[in-house]
Design an enzyme around this catalytic site. Structure first.
Site, PDB file in Angstrom:
ATOM      1  N   HIS A  35     -16.435  58.052  -2.865  1.00 54.09           N
ATOM      2  CA  HIS A  35     -17.027  59.395  -2.855  1.00 54.09           C
ATOM      3  C   HIS A  35     -15.930  60.437  -3.080  1.00 54.09           C
ATOM      4  O   HIS A  35     -14.765  60.078  -3.320  1.00 54.09           O
ATOM      5  CB  HIS A  35     -17.814  59.630  -1.566  1.00 54.09           C
ATOM      6  CG  HIS A  35     -17.017  59.447  -0.302  1.00 54.09           C
ATOM      7  ND1 HIS A  35     -15.936  60.240   0.028  1.00 54.09           N
ATOM      8  CD2 HIS A  35     -17.132  58.544   0.709  1.00 54.09           C
ATOM      9  CE1 HIS A  35     -15.439  59.857   1.187  1.00 54.09           C
ATOM     10  NE2 HIS A  35     -16.148  58.808   1.616  1.00 54.09           N
TER      11      HIS A  35
ATOM     12  N   HIS B 153     -12.440  60.065  -1.394  1.00 53.05           N
ATOM     13  CA  HIS B 153     -11.482  59.147  -2.021  1.00 53.05           C
ATOM     14  C   HIS B 153     -10.947  59.745  -3.320  1.00 53.05           C
ATOM     15  O   HIS B 153      -9.763  59.635  -3.644  1.00 53.05           O
ATOM     16  CB  HIS B 153     -12.143  57.792  -2.316  1.00 53.05           C
ATOM     17  CG  HIS B 153     -12.835  57.204  -1.123  1.00 53.05           C
ATOM     18  ND1 HIS B 153     -14.176  56.899  -1.121  1.00 53.05           N
ATOM     19  CD2 HIS B 153     -12.379  56.894   0.104  1.00 53.05           C
ATOM     20  CE1 HIS B 153     -14.505  56.417   0.062  1.00 53.05           C
ATOM     21  NE2 HIS B 153     -13.436  56.411   0.823  1.00 53.05           N
TER      22      HIS B 153
ATOM     23  N   CYS C 297     -13.283  50.794  16.807  1.00 51.72           N
ATOM     24  CA  CYS C 297     -14.157  51.398  15.790  1.00 51.72           C
ATOM     25  C   CYS C 297     -14.001  50.591  14.509  1.00 51.72           C
ATOM     26  O   CYS C 297     -12.906  50.530  13.940  1.00 51.72           O
ATOM     27  CB  CYS C 297     -13.789  52.851  15.513  1.00 51.72           C
ATOM     28  SG  CYS C 297     -14.669  53.497  14.058  1.00 51.72           S
TER      29      CYS C 297
ATOM     30  N   CYS D  32     -12.936  52.626  11.368  1.00 53.04           N
ATOM     31  CA  CYS D  32     -11.492  52.908  11.287  1.00 53.04           C
ATOM     32  C   CYS D  32     -10.685  51.623  11.290  1.00 53.04           C
ATOM     33  O   CYS D  32      -9.497  51.646  10.970  1.00 53.04           O
ATOM     34  CB  CYS D  32     -11.022  53.720  12.486  1.00 53.04           C
ATOM     35  SG  CYS D  32     -11.698  55.372  12.585  1.00 53.04           S
TER      36      CYS D  32
ATOM     37  N   CYS E  69     -16.225  57.039  18.456  1.00 48.55           N
ATOM     38  CA  CYS E  69     -15.019  57.216  17.642  1.00 48.55           C
ATOM     39  C   CYS E  69     -14.865  58.713  17.332  1.00 48.55           C
ATOM     40  O   CYS E  69     -15.823  59.357  16.921  1.00 48.55           O
ATOM     41  CB  CYS E  69     -15.166  56.422  16.343  1.00 48.55           C
ATOM     42  SG  CYS E  69     -14.022  56.974  15.064  1.00 48.55           S
TER      43      CYS E  69
ATOM     44  N   HIS F 114     -15.635  59.098  13.320  1.00 47.22           N
ATOM     45  CA  HIS F 114     -16.940  58.733  12.773  1.00 47.22           C
ATOM     46  C   HIS F 114     -18.106  59.021  13.718  1.00 47.22           C
ATOM     47  O   HIS F 114     -19.267  58.856  13.335  1.00 47.22           O
ATOM     48  CB  HIS F 114     -16.946  57.250  12.382  1.00 47.22           C
ATOM     49  CG  HIS F 114     -15.932  56.917  11.328  1.00 47.22           C
ATOM     50  ND1 HIS F 114     -14.681  56.411  11.627  1.00 47.22           N
ATOM     51  CD2 HIS F 114     -15.960  57.070   9.983  1.00 47.22           C
ATOM     52  CE1 HIS F 114     -14.003  56.239  10.506  1.00 47.22           C
ATOM     53  NE2 HIS F 114     -14.743  56.632   9.501  1.00 47.22           N
TER      54      HIS F 114
ATOM     55  N   LYS G 160     -15.965  66.123   8.781  1.00 45.44           N
ATOM     56  CA  LYS G 160     -15.260  65.378   7.747  1.00 45.44           C
ATOM     57  C   LYS G 160     -16.282  64.671   6.877  1.00 45.44           C
ATOM     58  O   LYS G 160     -17.152  63.953   7.384  1.00 45.44           O
ATOM     59  CB  LYS G 160     -14.340  64.339   8.392  1.00 45.44           C
ATOM     60  CG  LYS G 160     -13.575  63.541   7.362  1.00 45.44           C
ATOM     61  CD  LYS G 160     -12.874  62.322   7.939  1.00 45.44           C
ATOM     62  CE  LYS G 160     -12.299  61.487   6.808  1.00 45.44           C
ATOM     63  NZ  LYS G 160     -12.208  60.068   7.109  1.00 45.44           N
TER      64      LYS G 160
ATOM     65  N   LYS H 248     -19.010  58.501   4.667  1.00 39.81           N
ATOM     66  CA  LYS H 248     -20.245  57.730   4.641  1.00 39.81           C
ATOM     67  C   LYS H 248     -20.891  57.666   6.024  1.00 39.81           C
ATOM     68  O   LYS H 248     -22.100  57.847   6.157  1.00 39.81           O
ATOM     69  CB  LYS H 248     -19.926  56.323   4.150  1.00 39.81           C
ATOM     70  CG  LYS H 248     -21.175  55.528   3.943  1.00 39.81           C
ATOM     71  CD  LYS H 248     -20.917  54.141   3.440  1.00 39.81           C
ATOM     72  CE  LYS H 248     -22.241  53.415   3.371  1.00 39.81           C
ATOM     73  NZ  LYS H 248     -22.250  52.185   4.152  1.00 39.81           N
TER      74      LYS H 248
HETATM   75  N1  MSP Z   1      -8.157  51.276   4.095  1.00 42.27           N
HETATM   76  C1  MSP Z   1      -7.627  52.343   4.841  1.00 42.27           C
HETATM   77  C2  MSP Z   1      -6.297  52.789   4.270  1.00 42.27           C
HETATM   78  C3  MSP Z   1      -5.246  51.743   4.180  1.00 42.27           C
HETATM   79  S1  MSP Z   1      -3.812  52.311   3.414  1.00 42.27           S
HETATM   80  C4  MSP Z   1      -2.664  51.150   3.683  1.00 42.27           C
HETATM   81  C5  MSP Z   1      -8.600  53.514   4.827  1.00 42.27           C
HETATM   82  N2  MSP Z   1      -9.483  53.527   3.830  1.00 42.27           N
HETATM   83  S2  MSP Z   1     -10.606  54.653   3.618  1.00 42.27           S
HETATM   84  O1  MSP Z   1     -11.449  54.133   2.579  1.00 42.27           O
HETATM   85  O2  MSP Z   1     -11.233  54.992   4.851  1.00 42.27           O
HETATM   86  O3  MSP Z   1      -9.863  55.887   3.001  1.00 42.27           O
HETATM   87  C6  MSP Z   1      -9.220  56.838   3.795  1.00 42.27           C
HETATM   88  C7  MSP Z   1      -8.606  57.883   2.906  1.00 42.27           C
HETATM   89  O4  MSP Z   1      -9.583  58.430   1.995  1.00 42.27           O
HETATM   90  C8  MSP Z   1      -8.096  59.106   3.651  1.00 42.27           C
HETATM   91  O5  MSP Z   1      -6.820  58.920   4.192  1.00 42.27           O
HETATM   92  C9  MSP Z   1      -8.104  60.138   2.550  1.00 42.27           C
HETATM   93  O6  MSP Z   1      -7.010  59.928   1.708  1.00 42.27           O
HETATM   94  C10 MSP Z   1      -9.379  59.817   1.815  1.00 42.27           C
HETATM   95  N3  MSP Z   1     -10.536  60.513   2.365  1.00 42.27           N
HETATM   96  C11 MSP Z   1     -11.707  59.962   2.800  1.00 42.27           C
HETATM   97  N4  MSP Z   1     -12.543  60.941   3.201  1.00 42.27           N
HETATM   98  C12 MSP Z   1     -11.941  62.142   3.068  1.00 42.27           C
HETATM   99  C13 MSP Z   1     -12.311  63.467   3.343  1.00 42.27           C
HETATM  100  N5  MSP Z   1     -13.480  63.790   3.828  1.00 42.27           N
HETATM  101  N6  MSP Z   1     -11.402  64.426   3.081  1.00 42.27           N
HETATM  102  C14 MSP Z   1     -10.165  64.144   2.575  1.00 42.27           C
HETATM  103  N7  MSP Z   1      -9.793  62.899   2.320  1.00 42.27           N
HETATM  104  C15 MSP Z   1     -10.654  61.891   2.523  1.00 42.27           C
HETATM  105  O7  MSP Z   1      -8.487  54.371   5.685  1.00 42.27           O
END
Ligand code: MSP
Length: 499
Positions: free
Chosen positions: A18, A21, A126, A129, A147, A150, A300, A303
């Site tokens: 989304h 990411h 969680c 996370c 959490c 979330h 934030k 999903k």
């Molecule tokens: N898999 C772990 C990361 C491992 S790295 C060795 C993870 N994945 S995640 O799919 O949850 O992605 C988290 C990252 O996605 C956040 O750190 C950020 O870079 C990005 N974001 C996800 N949602 C976001 C927002 N709402 N706002 C900004 N960034 C966001 O954690």
């Protein structure tokens, strides 16, 4: 010139990506292209974090084997990054053979060096996370523990596990994280240092019983356990750099690494990651760059909270990857969360892309075709324009080097706004000899398009060609080239959106 290794977090492919990411990934891509434009050799890594309980559960729910599920999802992530013009060097998957091998090697090495011991762990977890939370972190609602990110109920797990002796590293890790610029911006370094002061580094549970989490890399000395997904995930940065598989590459790109992350995973990318590297005798990363969240209705975006903004929706609304990349650049903030609203995004699109940029290009190209038959000859440099360009270039470079992409793009748009007003002032449509005015504007646009290139790669290439220009490296830019240029009419690039 130097080398830079840029990484994004590797995302959980439990669902399609989304805008959260896309936010990090676009920014990392912009930075990677910026460094390339400056002549640096860049290695840019992104990918997917495919093991662990969360993926195991969604795959089961979908009625698929985890590997089948992640294969499908990883392909979807790649498609999205292609649509968004993400020019990565490698898309790493934690199920890649070389990565799994590296995880096993690292675990054996930690074991061999005496950093691992067996014990029992109980805690509130969680799954979104993929981590445990402690009592001063979780949120209590109606006597349930939630959490803090979330707002989902935590689950209690209690089991046998192997621990890593992190607690002995508190002092060393505090020392490194205090170093100037290691964690950027500073406020995030203070946050981690505060936690280290309060609690220190605790020994970390790094394995899970296979009976509960079978979807993971097997622990080399005990086949009843799998490796904790966060340890597996962090190590992707070493795999990507060629650690132990490509010595030359590793020497080239490590430790000149810049990790770009969201603030939700700060602790893992500082305290935990640095401690792990210390145990392995690997140098610390040069820099961890941390950004804040995109919020939707104050929460934030994500999903689990059900407030996701889809990449396709925005691509549809703004018509191209470049437009969306520009909008992301203009809202990007390191230090503060940003609320995503349709009206903010629309107004960036309308004011900057349609009114300022699109309009300028259209006016310049149409005028040149009409008044000069499409040919601009070399002419006298207007010192005022050249000076403006040079100031913008200096400011832009400094801001970009500091990841201030939002301010940088705004500074760059000062140039486009300035050129529009220069055009209004000079009125080349009335001038007997409009060549000089148009020559100076196109010289300025050569800079403008080059600097905009990392943000809008396709549009800038297209427009440069129409103006008889090329996208250059920053060091090749020179104002007042002795050339004549053939200019073609540029169509309306960004149609204004209404309400
Ligand atoms: N898999 C772990 C990361 C491992 S790295 C060795 C993870 N994945 S995640 O799919 O949850 O992605 C988290 C990252 O996605 C956040 O750190 C950020 O870079 C990005 N974001 C996800 N949602 C976001 C927002 N709402 N706002 C900004 N960034 C966001 O954690």
């Amino acid at each position: 010139m130097g080398t830079v290794y840029i990484t994004t977090p590797i995302y959980y492919p439990n669902d399609i990506p989304h805008m959260g990411h896309a936010y990090t990934t676009i920014v990392a891509d912009i930075m990677s292209r910026w460094f390339k434009l400056k002549g640096e050799e860049v290695y840019f890594l992104t990918g997917t974090d495919e093991h662990g309980l969360k993926l195991q559960r969604v795959a089961e729910k979908a009625g698929l084997k985890p590997k089948e599920f992640v294969d499908k999802m990883a392909a979807i992530f790649k498609d999205y990054w292609k649509k968004l013009e993400i020019e990565y060097s490698r898309f790493i998957r934690t199920t890649d053979a070389d990565h799994e091998e590296l995880v096993k090697y690292v675990l054996s090495e930690l074991w061999r060096r005496g950093y691992v011991y067996k014990g029992k762990y109980g805690g509130w977890y969680c799954t979104s996370c993929e981590r445990f939370y402690s009592s001063d972190e979780w949120v209590v609602k109606d006597s349930s523990k939630l959490c803090p990110i979330h707002l989902k109920e935590l689950e209690w797990f209690e089991e046998e596990t192997y621990f890593l002796k992190f607690s002995e590293l508190t002092e060393e890790i505090t020392r490194v994280l205090k170093e100037e610029d290691r964690v950027y911006p500073k406020q995030f370094a203070s946050e981690v240092l505060g936690k280290l002061r309060k609690e220190g580094l605790k020994d970390l549970s790094i394995t899970r019983p296979k009976s509960r989490v079978y979807w993971g890399v097997e622990v080399p000395w005990d086949s009843n356990h799998t490796v904790y997904v966060w340890i597996d995930a962090l190590l992707n940065y070493l795999t990507g750099a060629g650690f132990r598989s490509d010595e030359e590459k590793f020497r080239k790109f490590w430790p000149s690494v810049i990790h770009i992350i969201g603030k939700d995973i700060l602790w893992f990318h500082t305290a935990i990651w640095f401690a792990l590297l210390k145990m392995l005798g690997v140098e610390y990363p040069r820099k961890v760059v941390v950004h804040s969240f995109i919020l939707v209705k104050g929460l934030k975006m994500g999903k689990s909270l059900g407030n996701v903004v889809g990449i396709d929706d925005l691509l549809g609304r703004y018509g191209s990857a470049d437009a969306l990349r520009f909008i992301v650049a203009r809202i990007f903030t390191l230090d503060k969360d940003v609320e995503l609203t349709a009206s903010t995004l629309d107004s960036i699109y309308n004011a900057d892309l349609a009114d300022t940029f699109g309009n300028l290009l259209r006016r310049v190209s149409v005028l040149t075709v009409r008044k000069l038959n499409g040919i601009i000859e070399y002419d006298e440099v207007d010192g005022e324009v050249r000076e403006y360009v040079e100031v913008v270039m200096r400011k832009y470079s400094e801001l970009m080097d500091n990841f201030r992409i939002n301010e940088a793009s705004n500074t760059l748009f000062d140039l486009f706004r300035y050129l529009n007003s220069y055009l209004n002032r000079k009125e080349p449509w009335r001038e007997a000899r409009p060549n000089k005015t148009l020559y100076n504007i196109v010289e300025a646009l050569k800079y403008g398009l080059t600097l905009l290139h990392p943000i809008m790669p396709e549009t800038t290439q297209f427009v440069a060609k129409k103006l008889g220009l090329r996208i250059l490296k920053v060091s090749e830019l020179k104002f007042g080239e002795r050339v004549s240029r053939r200019v073609e009419e540029i169509p309306v690039l960004f149609r204004k959106l209404k309400g």
